[in-house]
Design a protein around this motif. Structure first.
Motif, mmCIF file in Angstrom:
data_model
loop_
_atom_site.group_PDB
_atom_site.id
_atom_site.type_symbol
_atom_site.label_atom_id
_atom_site.label_comp_id
_atom_site.label_asym_id
_atom_site.label_seq_id
_atom_site.Cartn_x
_atom_site.Cartn_y
_atom_site.Cartn_z
ATOM 1 N N LEU A 244 0.824 -1.213 0.000
ATOM 2 C CA LEU A 244 0.000 0.000 0.000
ATOM 3 C C LEU A 244 0.856 1.259 0.000
ATOM 4 O O LEU A 244 0.459 2.283 -0.566
ATOM 5 N N TYR A 245 2.022 1.191 0.621
ATOM 6 C CA TYR A 245 2.947 2.332 0.548
ATOM 7 C C TYR A 245 3.333 2.604 -0.902
ATOM 8 O O TYR A 245 3.349 3.768 -1.350
ATOM 9 N N VAL A 262 -4.898 6.506 3.841
ATOM 10 C CA VAL A 262 -5.777 6.034 4.912
ATOM 11 C C VAL A 262 -5.764 4.515 4.982
ATOM 12 O O VAL A 262 -5.700 3.919 6.069
ATOM 13 N N ALA A 263 -5.810 3.850 3.821
ATOM 14 C CA ALA A 263 -5.750 2.386 3.806
ATOM 15 C C ALA A 263 -4.456 1.889 4.414
ATOM 16 O O ALA A 263 -4.437 0.889 5.152
ATOM 17 N N LEU A 264 -3.349 2.564 4.137
ATOM 18 C CA LEU A 264 -2.061 2.208 4.732
ATOM 19 C C LEU A 264 -2.115 2.303 6.246
ATOM 20 O O LEU A 264 -1.636 1.412 6.961
ATOM 21 N N GLY A 265 -2.707 3.375 6.772
ATOM 22 C CA GLY A 265 -2.819 3.529 8.220
ATOM 23 C C GLY A 265 -3.660 2.441 8.854
ATOM 24 O O GLY A 265 -3.332 1.938 9.929
ATOM 25 N N VAL A 266 -4.750 2.045 8.182
ATOM 26 C CA VAL A 266 -5.602 0.978 8.712
ATOM 27 C C VAL A 266 -4.823 -0.327 8.792
ATOM 28 O O VAL A 266 -4.863 -1.038 9.808
ATOM 29 N N VAL A 267 -4.094 -0.666 7.729
ATOM 30 C CA VAL A 267 -3.336 -1.920 7.714
ATOM 31 C C VAL A 267 -2.225 -1.903 8.759
ATOM 32 O O VAL A 267 -1.991 -2.900 9.456
ATOM 33 N N LEU A 268 -1.542 -0.782 8.886
ATOM 34 C CA LEU A 268 -0.497 -0.690 9.920
ATOM 35 C C LEU A 268 -1.101 -0.838 11.308
ATOM 36 O O LEU A 268 -0.523 -1.501 12.182
ATOM 37 N N GLY A 269 -2.267 -0.257 11.536
ATOM 38 C CA GLY A 269 -2.914 -0.407 12.833
ATOM 39 C C GLY A 269 -3.283 -1.842 13.132
ATOM 40 O O GLY A 269 -3.064 -2.343 14.242
ATOM 41 N N ILE A 270 -3.846 -2.530 12.143
ATOM 42 C CA ILE A 270 -4.199 -3.944 12.327
ATOM 43 C C ILE A 270 -2.938 -4.775 12.583
ATOM 44 O O ILE A 270 -2.931 -5.664 13.437
ATOM 45 N N ALA A 336 -4.254 9.251 9.449
ATOM 46 C CA ALA A 336 -4.020 7.911 8.932
ATOM 47 C C ALA A 336 -2.910 7.181 9.670
ATOM 48 O O ALA A 336 -3.027 5.980 9.943
ATOM 49 N N LEU A 337 -1.837 7.881 9.994
ATOM 50 C CA LEU A 337 -0.659 7.217 10.536
ATOM 51 C C LEU A 337 -0.536 7.323 12.055
ATOM 52 O O LEU A 337 0.348 6.691 12.632
ATOM 53 N N VAL A 338 -1.396 8.109 12.685
ATOM 54 C CA VAL A 338 -1.351 8.224 14.150
ATOM 55 C C VAL A 338 -2.699 7.847 14.764
ATOM 56 O O VAL A 338 -2.805 6.896 15.534
ATOM 57 N N ALA A 339 -3.729 8.595 14.404
ATOM 58 C CA ALA A 339 -5.036 8.400 15.049
ATOM 59 C C ALA A 339 -5.634 7.031 14.720
ATOM 60 O O ALA A 339 -6.118 6.318 15.619
ATOM 61 N N ILE A 340 -5.630 6.653 13.463
ATOM 62 C CA ILE A 340 -6.259 5.386 13.075
ATOM 63 C C ILE A 340 -5.527 4.182 13.675
ATOM 64 O O ILE A 340 -6.165 3.308 14.274
#
Length: 570
Positions: A244-245, A262-270, A336-340
């Motif tokens: 995704l990056y 945003v999709a990248l942030g979701v995947v990193l969070g998971i 995307a990279l902090v909050a999510i």
């Protein structure tokens, strides 16, 4: 002989007038589907073995069922097929209680049980419950265990609806098949994900096919896809995050740039909520994004300004992918990279709140502190522990399962059958990847190769952070770094092949990949626990001409527990 530079990833050169090169065409689709099918068959149906020569005309020519193997904690013999095999017999403690109680193999005594407790705790306890009996402490984040729990619950549902079983779904699925099926599915998906990641990183089909093939036929990728441990889940999300990056920096419109971010942030969070090793991928990706922005404003060179010895120019294109308005981009990036990721991480602890183990965020924070202290202060020893620097050398694989009695007699040698399962990597892939990793700085410095840069950064960030950790470590902690060992090997193989004529290119790639597959099937019994004669494992009078399965036998019996064995596969 080079991979593309960073800015070349963000544009598509026309192959012919009016046409563009295709990132993914029908041949890529065929390759992905074929490799995915092979990966699934091997992971789901193993141990697969020919049965015709032992029992001619008495059953199927090929079987994936193992007879005379333990089927309950007492070790009673029976037959187990496919992913449900092996079942570990229990061994009595000082009170006569058999352990493991449900056939768990290695760390399956922890993660599937925690997954079961999460579901039962939600069902039977409330947020106001004091000391719910399903409370537990585990220093790993919970989301990967919830994936395992979904497999247990799903298999219980299947048994209830299609096999006539009665009871709670999680109870019906709490068995070796139930807690392994999720890992099997994610492990299978790692193969197409590796292909897509490699294809995006460098649009070279041989590179992508090689990377996916190495992942498909590597022993650690294989065995971690067939055991109820959590390690396969973060590895999948690491692959997806890097993919995704690349999608993000190659975005064609401002809106696709923001959506992919945003999709990248979701995947990193998971991924982080599955295991903390994804934090290394998070840091590496953010680093690459920051460096990309800096490079658009800084011309790096060594030597005189007009005639530098070496330079890496600013590249082409805007500082932010597709020229998105930078205040908007920064706000979306922060979300995307902090909050999510933070929200997903907190939400993943829902079972702890639902059963009353946590009552507020302070309890969650205290739990994170306890987990860190556990990792930082653990002094336990283990006979299969190994130092971080030894992992790429395959110095000390971990024995997951062993059974030496009552498995029957080998049809060919008359010897007692034994069964062993270890997380040994494919030696051909691991050992040939090491010189390839060593050559990556050449491609980075000489050819300013972005793929080589990403691969080396990914490898270092997944491997070196283990070096200062003093707790007992195991070779499977190399799993995150293995992604980039595979990519380094595929990258150099494709680079060399690109310099050859088409016929020689096919010969080189075909032979190299073919040897990797041959190594896989040579060590297949070690990765599946397939019963074979003792002489086939250990060197002896009846060892086959092609040698035993355990090669490195520099093993000593006089070492203290605090000093693990090195270069010992026994």
């Amino acid at each position: 002989m080079k991979g593309p530079r960073a800015y070349e990833l963000e544009k598509r050169e026309p192959a012919q007038a009016g046409r563009e090169t295709s990132y993914f065409d029908r041949w890529d689709l065929i390759a992905v589907l074929a490799l995915t099918a092979v990966a699934f068959i091997l992971r789901f149906y193993s141990p697969i073995m020919p049965d015709f020569f032992v029992h001619p005309f008495q059953g199927p020519a090929i079987t994936n069922c193992v007879p005379n193997t333990p089927i309950d904690p007492k070790g009673d013999p029976g037959t187990i097929c496919g992913l449900a095999y092996p079942f570990n017999r229990g061994y009595a403690d000082s009170n006569g209680v058999l352990s493991p109680p449900n056939g768990q193999v290695f760390d399956e005594i922890y993660f599937p049980v925690d997954a079961y407790d999460d579901v039962k705790g939600i069902e039977l306890c409330k947020p106001s419950t004091i000391s719910c009996k399903y409370n537990y402490f585990d220093p790993e984040p919970p989301l990967a265990k919830l994936f395992i729990a979904s497999g247990e619950w799903g298999y219980g549902w299947y048994r209830a609806h299609f096999q006539g079983a009665t009871g709670d779904y999680i109870d019906l699925g709490f068995n070796t098949f139930g807690w392994r099926i999720a890992a099997c599915l994610f492990g299978t998906l790692c193969i197409p994900m590796m292909y897509l990641f490699a294809r995006r990183l460098w649009p070279n089909r041989l590179f992508a096919i090689s990377a996916a093939t190495f992942a498909c036929f590597d022993g650690m990728f294989f065995i971690q896809s067939r055991i109820g441990m959590i390690d396969i889940f973060p590895v999948f999300f690491i692959l997806l995050a890097y993919f995704l990056y690349l999608v993000h920096i190659q975005s064609r419109t401002p809106s696709s740039s923001l959506i992919s971010l945003v999709a990248l942030g979701v995947v990193l969070g998971i991924g982080i909520a599955s295991k903390w090793i994804v934090l290394a991928a998070f840091a590496s990706i953010v680093f690459l994004m920051v460096i990309r922005a800096i490079r658009r404003n800084v011309d790096i060179h060594i030597g005189p300004q007009g005639n530098p010895i070496w330079s890496w120019g600013r590249g082409e294109g805007p500082m932010i992918p597709k020229g998105t308005y930078w205040p908007t981009y920064l706000v979306v990036a922060a979300v995307a990279l902090v909050a999510i990721p933070l929200a997903i991480y907190v939400e993943s602890w829902y079972p702890f709140f639902a059963r009353g183990q946590f009552h507020n965020l302070a309890d969650l924070i205290a739990y994170q502190q306890q987990s860190y202290i556990y990792h930082a202060t653990l002094k336990a020893t283990h006979p299969y522990g190994s130092p971080w620097w030894s992992w790429p050398l395959l110095s000390r694989p971990v024995l997951y399962y062993a059974e030496y009695t009552n498995l029957g007699i080998d049809h060919w040698t008359g010897e007692q059958l034994i069964s062993r399962m270890a997380n040994l990597g494919n030696p051909w892939i691991w050992w040939t990847s090491l010189p390839c990793i060593a050559t990556l700085p050449y491609f980075i410095i000489r050819h300013r190769s972005f793929p080589a840069t990403l691969i080396l950064l990914g490898f270092v960030s997944q491997w070196l952070p283990w070096s200062p950790i003093s707790r007992v470590l195991f070779m499977y902690h190399m799993f995150g770094g293995l992604i980039f060992m595979v990519l380094a090997l595929a990258f150099v193989l494709a680079q060399v092949a690109e310099q050859l004529r088409p016929q020689a290119r096919i010969l080189l790639a075909g032979n190299f990949l073919g040897i990797a597959v041959l190594f896989f099937f040579y060590f297949y019994p070690i990765w599946t626990g397939l019963p074979i004669s003792g002489a086939a494992y250990f060197s002896g009078p009846q060892t086959p001409p092609w040698g035993p399965k355990t090669w490195l036998v520099n093993c000593r019996n006089d070492l203290p527990p605090s000093q693990p064995q090195q270069f010992c596969w026994n």
